[in-house]
Scaffold this motif. Structure first.
Motif, short mmCIF file in Angstrom:
data_model
loop_
_atom_site.label_atom_id
_atom_site.label_comp_id
_atom_site.label_asym_id
_atom_site.label_seq_id
_atom_site.Cartn_x
_atom_site.Cartn_y
_atom_site.Cartn_z
N GLY A 104 0.32 -1.99 10.07
CA GLY A 104 0.11 -3.24 9.34
C GLY A 104 0.83 -3.32 8.02
O GLY A 104 0.45 -4.12 7.15
N LEU A 105 1.88 -2.53 7.87
CA LEU A 105 2.62 -2.52 6.60
C LEU A 105 3.80 -3.49 6.67
O LEU A 105 4.72 -3.33 7.47
CB LEU A 105 3.12 -1.10 6.30
N ASP A 106 3.76 -4.51 5.83
CA ASP A 106 4.82 -5.52 5.78
C ASP A 106 5.82 -5.07 4.71
O ASP A 106 5.70 -5.44 3.54
CB ASP A 106 4.23 -6.89 5.44
N VAL A 107 6.77 -4.23 5.12
CA VAL A 107 7.69 -3.61 4.17
C VAL A 107 9.14 -3.86 4.57
O VAL A 107 9.42 -4.41 5.63
CB VAL A 107 7.44 -2.09 4.06
N LYS A 108 10.04 -3.43 3.71
CA LYS A 108 11.47 -3.60 3.91
C LYS A 108 12.13 -2.23 3.82
O LYS A 108 11.89 -1.49 2.87
CB LYS A 108 12.00 -4.54 2.82
N LEU A 109 12.95 -1.88 4.81
CA LEU A 109 13.69 -0.63 4.80
C LEU A 109 15.15 -0.91 4.44
O LEU A 109 15.79 -1.76 5.08
CB LEU A 109 13.63 0.06 6.16
N ILE A 110 15.66 -0.24 3.42
CA ILE A 110 17.04 -0.42 3.00
C ILE A 110 17.75 0.94 3.08
O ILE A 110 17.38 1.88 2.37
CB ILE A 110 17.14 -1.00 1.58
N ASP B 279 0.86 -1.18 0.00
CA ASP B 279 0.00 0.00 0.00
C ASP B 279 0.90 1.23 0.00
O ASP B 279 1.27 1.75 1.05
CB ASP B 279 -0.92 -0.01 1.23
N ARG B 280 1.24 1.71 -1.19
CA ARG B 280 2.19 2.80 -1.31
C ARG B 280 1.69 4.08 -0.65
O ARG B 280 2.45 4.79 0.04
CB ARG B 280 2.51 3.07 -2.79
N ASP B 281 0.41 4.39 -0.83
CA ASP B 281 -0.15 5.61 -0.26
C ASP B 281 -0.06 5.62 1.26
O ASP B 281 0.23 6.65 1.88
CB ASP B 281 -1.61 5.79 -0.69
N LEU B 282 -0.29 4.46 1.86
CA LEU B 282 -0.21 4.38 3.32
C LEU B 282 1.23 4.50 3.80
O LEU B 282 1.49 5.09 4.86
CB LEU B 282 -0.83 3.07 3.82
N VAL B 283 2.17 3.97 3.02
CA VAL B 283 3.59 4.14 3.36
C VAL B 283 3.95 5.62 3.38
O VAL B 283 4.56 6.13 4.33
CB VAL B 283 4.49 3.38 2.36
N VAL B 284 3.55 6.34 2.33
CA VAL B 284 3.86 7.77 2.24
C VAL B 284 3.22 8.54 3.39
O VAL B 284 3.85 9.39 4.03
CB VAL B 284 3.40 8.34 0.88
N ALA B 285 1.97 8.22 3.69
CA ALA B 285 1.27 8.89 4.79
C ALA B 285 1.94 8.61 6.13
O ALA B 285 2.02 9.50 7.00
CB ALA B 285 -0.19 8.45 4.82
N SER B 286 2.44 7.41 6.29
CA SER B 286 3.05 7.01 7.56
C SER B 286 4.40 7.68 7.80
O SER B 286 4.85 7.79 8.94
CB SER B 286 3.23 5.49 7.60
N THR B 287 5.05 8.11 6.73
CA THR B 287 6.36 8.75 6.88
C THR B 287 6.27 10.27 6.96
O THR B 287 7.27 10.93 7.24
CB THR B 287 7.25 8.40 5.67
N SER B 288 5.08 10.82 6.75
CA SER B 288 4.95 12.26 6.53
C SER B 288 5.34 13.11 7.74
O SER B 288 5.73 14.26 7.58
CB SER B 288 3.51 12.59 6.11
N HIS B 289 5.22 12.56 8.96
CA HIS B 289 5.52 13.38 10.13
C HIS B 289 6.97 13.27 10.59
O HIS B 289 7.34 13.83 11.62
CB HIS B 289 4.57 13.03 11.29
#
Length: 250
Positions: free
Chosen positions: A147-153, A96-106
């Motif tokens: 609930g974002l199952d992502v990878k940070l590099i 969910d790209r939009d949710l990723v962007v929203a989650s990083t915004s602050h």
């Protein structure tokens, strides 16, 4: 020189590219081996397709058999401008790209990278090493809570890429390797930075870490050294040549 075909996968900036004289020699060997034995050449880069084309216009790069861009999230075959749909489908699961962007915004320390580097399966920021110490654990926690199952590099002390869990350079390489039907032990991967760790960490592929590797990759090598990994003394293409000779591919 090995007469068996092998799969050659390399990062570009500060790995394949960086020593023009050594690159010319390496290109000659790889071109001859591809023509005589069917070796496959793959570039795996953090750059977008647009940025890769800019580099190719500036440097003497062989035409690859496949191109992996955007830290392993897009695969292009030969001169096709359309990303491999099967790989795109695999990455789209639970992303969910939009949710990723929203989650990083602050997070004020996260500075968005230029728009061409923002891709369907990659959200990218600049982040200083000083800020990363506190920001990365907090960011991981926020993304997990949502609930974002992502990878940070994080690589080079400045680049942060957020990817789908199943997207990175190593998994893209294995996807291509299976498509081409080439054994892991006939595959060699080359890199210099943190976003290349995925290339070295996935299986039995042979790995060449160039002599000018970033500290984060050197630290990873020190903790994970094996006979399948070669830490070159020479930089860039010179280090790749050194490693290919070490493993008996050239």
């Amino acid at each position: 020189m090995s007469v068996a075909p092998f799969l050659f996968v390399t990062d570009l900036d500060n790995t394949l590219v960086g020593d023009d004289d050594a690159l010319e020699v390496l290109n000659r060997h790889l071109s001859q081996h591809r023509q005589a034995h069917g070796t496959k050449i793959v570039y795996s880069t953090g750059r977008s397709l647009t940025s890769y084309r800019q580099l190719k216009a500036e440097k003497s790069l062989l035409d690859p058999d496949a191109l992996v861009t955007s830290v392993g999230t897009e695969i292009y075959h030969s001169n096709d401008d359309t990303p491999d749909p099967a790989w795109a489908n695999a990455l789209s699961q639970a992303w969910d790209r939009d949710l990723v962007v929203a989650s990083t915004s602050h997070f004020s320390d996260l500075v968005p990278q230029p728009q061409p580097e923002q891709r369907p399966f990659k959200v990218s920021y600049f982040l200083t090493e000083e800020a990363a110490v506190e920001v990365l654990p907090q960011l991981k926690s926020v993304l997990k809570e949502r609930g974002l199952d992502v990878k940070l590099i994080y690589s080079g002390g400045k680049d942060l890429d957020i990817l789908p869990r199943h997207g990175d350079k190593g998994l893209a390489m294995q996807f291509l390797r299976r498509q081409l039907g080439i054994d892991a032990k006939q595959t060699v991967v080359c890199g210099d930075s943190g976003n290349d760790i995925a290339l070295f960490a996935v299986g039995e592929e042979r790995g060449i870490i160039v002599g000018n590797a970033q500290p984060e990759l050197r630290r990873w090598h020190d903790a994970n050294s094996s006979e399948a990994l070669y830490l070159a003394k020479s930089s860039c293409a010179g280090g790749i040549l050194e490693g290919l000779n070490h493993f008996g591919f050239l």
